[in-house]
Write a protein that holds these residues in place. Structure first.
Motif, PDB file in Angstrom:
ATOM      1  N   CYS A  39       0.913  -1.386  -0.009  1.00 42.43           N
ATOM      2  CA  CYS A  39       0.028   0.043  -0.016  1.00 42.43           C
ATOM      3  C   CYS A  39       0.799   1.315   0.113  1.00 42.43           C
ATOM      4  CB  CYS A  39      -0.791  -0.047   1.296  1.00 42.43           C
ATOM      5  SG  CYS A  39      -1.824   1.498   1.416  1.00 42.43           S
ATOM      6  N   VAL A  41       0.166   4.370   0.700  1.00 44.51           N
ATOM      7  CA  VAL A  41      -0.212   5.364   1.788  1.00 44.51           C
ATOM      8  C   VAL A  41      -0.155   4.514   3.185  1.00 44.51           C
ATOM      9  CG1 VAL A  41      -1.205   7.076   0.378  1.00 44.51           C
ATOM     10  CG2 VAL A  41      -2.490   5.424   1.202  1.00 44.51           C
ATOM     11  N   CYS A  73      -7.156   5.823   2.491  1.00 42.79           N
ATOM     12  CA  CYS A  73      -6.841   5.041   1.177  1.00 42.79           C
ATOM     13  C   CYS A  73      -7.274   5.927  -0.166  1.00 42.79           C
ATOM     14  CB  CYS A  73      -8.013   3.788   1.279  1.00 42.79           C
ATOM     15  SG  CYS A  73      -8.319   2.771   0.000  1.00 42.79           S
ATOM     16  N   SER A  74      -6.462   5.543  -1.111  1.00 43.42           N
ATOM     17  CA  SER A  74      -6.785   6.367  -2.456  1.00 43.42           C
ATOM     18  C   SER A  74      -7.367   5.383  -3.278  1.00 43.42           C
ATOM     19  CB  SER A  74      -5.593   6.886  -2.957  1.00 43.42           C
ATOM     20  OG  SER A  74      -4.329   5.655  -3.071  1.00 43.42           O
ATOM     21  N   ALA A  75      -7.785   4.371  -3.174  1.00 43.99           N
ATOM     22  CA  ALA A  75      -8.432   3.093  -3.991  1.00 43.99           C
ATOM     23  C   ALA A  75      -7.503   2.876  -5.072  1.00 43.99           C
ATOM     24  CB  ALA A  75      -9.883   4.108  -4.279  1.00 43.99           C
ATOM     25  N   CYS A  76      -6.315   2.985  -4.897  1.00 39.83           N
ATOM     26  CA  CYS A  76      -5.529   2.379  -5.974  1.00 39.83           C
ATOM     27  C   CYS A  76      -5.467   1.007  -6.666  1.00 39.83           C
ATOM     28  CB  CYS A  76      -3.990   2.958  -5.612  1.00 39.83           C
ATOM     29  SG  CYS A  76      -3.203   1.729  -4.243  1.00 39.83           S
ATOM     30  N   LEU A  77      -6.066  -0.022  -5.564  1.00 36.87           N
ATOM     31  CA  LEU A  77      -6.370  -1.115  -5.883  1.00 36.87           C
ATOM     32  C   LEU A  77      -5.030  -1.999  -5.999  1.00 36.87           C
ATOM     33  CD1 LEU A  77      -8.688  -1.147  -9.159  1.00 36.87           C
ATOM     34  CD2 LEU A  77      -9.176  -0.696  -6.815  1.00 36.87           C
ATOM     35  N   GLN A  78      -3.939  -1.431  -5.280  1.00 37.66           N
ATOM     36  CA  GLN A  78      -2.612  -2.246  -5.146  1.00 37.66           C
ATOM     37  C   GLN A  78      -2.722  -3.655  -4.162  1.00 37.66           C
ATOM     38  OE1 GLN A  78       0.310  -3.223  -6.289  1.00 37.66           O
ATOM     39  NE2 GLN A  78       1.492  -1.162  -5.742  1.00 37.66           N
ATOM     40  N   CYS A  79      -3.529  -3.217  -3.231  1.00 36.34           N
ATOM     41  CA  CYS A  79      -3.728  -4.232  -2.287  1.00 36.34           C
ATOM     42  C   CYS A  79      -4.548  -5.590  -2.842  1.00 36.34           C
ATOM     43  CB  CYS A  79      -4.791  -3.774  -1.059  1.00 36.34           C
ATOM     44  SG  CYS A  79      -6.138  -2.805  -1.506  1.00 36.34           S
ATOM     45  N   ALA A  90      -9.505  -3.236  -1.603  1.00 37.36           N
ATOM     46  CA  ALA A  90     -10.155  -1.927  -1.937  1.00 37.36           C
ATOM     47  C   ALA A  90     -11.553  -1.890  -2.063  1.00 37.36           C
ATOM     48  CB  ALA A  90      -9.514  -1.584  -3.378  1.00 37.36           C
TER      49      ALA A  90
END
Ligand code: SF4
Ligand code: SF4
Length: 135
Positions: A39, A41, A73-79, A90
């Motif tokens: 993540c 962040v 959480c920036s909703a980047c979908l990495q997780c 996400a």
């Protein structure tokens, strides 16, 4: 911190709502930590993504809903892409934001947001509020 574990607490209505909105089974998580380690962040969060899943498994939903993490959480979908168990973390974060916003009432006029708030609020909080509270 200690948590009391009973069947009612572990599968409480908020856990069921998280699963309903996210389409994820929070009990699939086996705490490998891959989501948190990727993540971007995580350093700014008060609860790491894997801990969000663990607290959901324990039924400690109020702790999660009151955390800053769901707004950081920036909703980047990495997780979601890193999870070996296929848990889309996400989507769990998005479900938590939705549950939090649904508890609030009122309206939001974008023209009336203070400049200081615009500078300090996490962007995802503003996006969520615009979705919920504007026409
Ligand atoms: S979606 Fe959120 S929790 Fe997942 S890696 Fe991105 S910022 Fe972190
Ligand atoms: S990557 Fe998946 S299994 Fe591992 S801690 Fe995160 S949610 Fe749980």
């Amino acid at each position: 911190m200690s948590y009391k574990m009973t069947r009612d607490i572990i599968k409480n209505s908020l856990v069921q709502k998280i699963e309903e909105l996210s389409g994820q089974n929070v009990f699939d998580c086996y705490q490998c930590g891959n989501c948190s380690s990727g993540c971007p962040v995580v350093d700014y969060m008060d609860i790491m993504p894997n801990q969000v899943l663990r607290l959901a498994q324990l039924g400690a939903t109020e702790d999660i809903l009151n955390s800053e993490t769901i707004w950081i959480c920036s909703a980047c979908l990495q997780c979601s892409t890193r999870c070996p168990k296929g848990v889309e973390v996400a989507k769990v974060m998005e479900a938590l934001r939705s549950i939090n916003l649904r508890k609030r009432i009122g309206t939001l006029d974008p023209k009336k947001i203070e400049i200081e708030d615009l500078q300090n609020l996490p962007p995802i909080a503003l996006v969520g509020a615009f979705r919920k509270l504007t026409g």
